[in-house]
Design a protein around this motif. Structure first.
Motif, PDB file in Angstrom:
ATOM      1  N   TYR A  82      -9.010   1.181   1.384  1.00  0.00           N
ATOM      2  CA  TYR A  82      -8.385   2.197   0.527  1.00  0.00           C
ATOM      3  C   TYR A  82      -8.029   1.535  -0.789  1.00  0.00           C
ATOM      4  N   ASN A  84       1.461  -1.399   4.029  1.00  0.00           N
ATOM      5  CA  ASN A  84       0.907  -2.730   4.295  1.00  0.00           C
ATOM      6  C   ASN A  84       1.134  -3.668   3.102  1.00  0.00           C
ATOM      7  N   ARG A 109       0.146   4.123   0.862  1.00  0.00           N
ATOM      8  CA  ARG A 109      -0.167   5.000   1.991  1.00  0.00           C
ATOM      9  C   ARG A 109       0.459   4.502   3.288  1.00  0.00           C
ATOM     10  N   CYS A 110       0.314   3.217   3.575  1.00  0.00           N
ATOM     11  CA  CYS A 110       0.749   2.724   4.890  1.00  0.00           C
ATOM     12  C   CYS A 110       1.812   1.634   4.807  1.00  0.00           C
ATOM     13  N   CYS A 168      -6.431  -1.830   0.267  1.00  0.00           N
ATOM     14  CA  CYS A 168      -5.776  -1.988   1.563  1.00  0.00           C
ATOM     15  C   CYS A 168      -6.803  -1.766   2.651  1.00  0.00           C
ATOM     16  N   CYS A 189      -5.127   0.943   6.381  1.00  0.00           N
ATOM     17  CA  CYS A 189      -5.111   2.389   6.607  1.00  0.00           C
ATOM     18  C   CYS A 189      -6.509   2.996   6.475  1.00  0.00           C
ATOM     19  N   CYS A 219       0.843  -1.192   0.000  1.00  0.00           N
ATOM     20  CA  CYS A 219       0.000   0.000   0.000  1.00  0.00           C
ATOM     21  C   CYS A 219       0.884   1.250   0.000  1.00  0.00           C
TER      22      CYS A 219
HETATM   23 ZN    ZN Z   1      -2.812   1.077   3.447  1.00  0.00          ZN
END
Ligand code: ZN
Length: 294
Positions: free
Chosen positions: A60, A37, A34-35, A52, A55, A32
Motif C-alpha cells: 500500500y 504499521n 491504514r493499519c 506498507c 495491510c 501507515c
Molecule cells: Zn498498512
C-alpha cells in the motif's frame, strides 16, 4: 511570525510537505495511516511517499497527506497553509469571501475557500479535552439570525432566548486558561448540570455563574457562587462572568461581522475555531498545533 516570515518558512510545496511530516510523526517514525504499521519504507523515486506491506501484500503506497484533511484535494498544501495561517491570525474570524479574494483566482468557485476553511475548523474541533481548573465562569448565550431578517413564514415573533429560533450555546472559561463551548438544545437544569460536570474539574476553586435557575444544583458538586444580573449585580469580589461574556461578544462579532448568517449546522465549526484560537492565544506554535490536528 508575520506573513512575510510565514511565507519565507514555506518557499515551496516540498517545504510544506516536510513540515506536515514533522508534525504528523514528531519522532520521525512514519506509520501507515491504514493499519498503523511502523515498518514502512520510503519510496526512493517519490519523495514524501512510503509503502506498507502489512495491510496489502502487493504494497500500500501512501503520501504525507494520506489520512489528513488535505487528501483528495487539488489545491497545493501551500494554499491550505495560507488559509489556515490567516484564520488563526484573525481574532474576529475571516469570511470565506475574503479568503477567496486573498488566495484564489477570480474564476475559483466561492465554494472552494468556504470548504477549505470548514475542513480546517473541523480539524480544530478534535483537540484533547482537559477539565477546567481554577476559577471557572459558566454562562449560556443565544446565537442566530435576527427575526426581522427572516422570511415571513420563518419568523418566530420571539425576541431573544429560547423559542426565538436562535441556537443556544453554553460555555465555561477558566480565568487565564481555556474555554470550552458547545451547542445546547435547551437550558434546563439537566443540560446545564451535565455540561458543567463534564467540563469542570471537581478540584475547581470556584464556579461563577449568573442567577439562571438551571445552575441552582451546582453547589452540590462545586464551590458555586452566582451574581444576580437581574438585580444589577455584575461583580461581587471574585464572582463575575466577565471573561465568558467577552468571549461571547468576540464570537458574536465574528459571526455577525464576517459570516452574516451561520446556520445551526455549521455553528459547531465556528465554535471550534474561536475556542481553538482562544486556547492557543499564548502558544507561539499555534499554527503547528493546528497542523498536527489536520
Ligand atoms: Zn498498512
Amino acid at each position: 511570525m508575520n506573513f512575510n516570515q510565514f511565507m519565507a518558512a514555506f518557499p515551496d510545496e516540498s517545504a510544506c510537505r516536510q513540515y506536515l511530516a514533522d508534525r504528523r510523526w514528531p519522532d520521525g517514525k512514519v506509520t501507515c495511516p491504514r493499519c498503523g504499521n511502523e515498518k514502512v519504507w520510503a519510496l526512493k523515486s517519490r519523495p514524501f511517499h512510503w509503502q506498507c506491506q502489512q495491510c496489502n501484500k502487493t504494497g500500500y503506497r501512501f503520501s504525507v497527506i494520506a489520512g489528513t484533511i488535505f487528501e483528495n484535494t487539488n489545491y497545493p498544501l501551500l494554499t491550505w497553509f495560507k488559509v489556515l495561517w490567516t484564520i488563526l491570525q484573525s481574532k474576529k474570524g475571516m469570511s470565506s469571501r475574503q479568503l477567496g479574494r486573498m488566495f484564489f483566482q477570480e474564476t475559483t468557485s466561492t465554494r472552494t475557500p468556504w470548504y477549505m476553511a470548514h475542513r480546517l475548523r473541523a480539524a480544530m474541533r478534535d483537540e484533547e479535552f482537559k477539565q477546567l481548573m481554577g476559577i471557572v465562569e459558566v454562562d449560556e448565550t443565544f446565537i442566530g439570525g435576527k427575526d426581522k431578517n427572516r422570511h415571513w413564514n420563518k419568523k418566530t415573533h420571539v425576541t431573544g432566548g429560547e423559542g426565538s429560533g436562535k441556537t443556544g450555546v453554553i460555555g465555561a472559561i477558566s480565568r487565564k486558561g481555556n474555554v470550552l463551548c458547545r451547542i445546547i438544545e435547551n437550558t434546563d437544569t439537566a443540560t446545564l448540570d451535565r455540561f458543567v460536570r463534564e467540563s469542570v474539574s471537581d478540584k475547581v476553586d470556584l464556579v461563577a455563574t449568573d442567577e439562571h435557575s438551571g445552575y441552582r444544583f451546582l453547589k452540590e458538586y462545586f464551590p458555586h457562587e452566582a451574581v444576580s444580573h437581574g438585580k444589577g449585580e455584575y461583580v461581587r469580589g471574585e464572582v463575575h462572568t466577565n471573561n465568558i461574556e467577552s468571549f461571547w461578544s468576540l464570537l458574536k462579532r465574528g459571526i455577525i461581522g464576517q459570516f452574516h448568517h451561520v446556520s445551526k449546522k455549521y455553528l459547531p465549526l465556528y465554535l471550534a475555531e474561536f475556542q481553538f484560537r482562544h486556547n492557543h492565544r499564548k502558544d507561539a506554535d499555534i499554527f503547528g498545533a493546528a497542523i498536527a490536528g489536520c
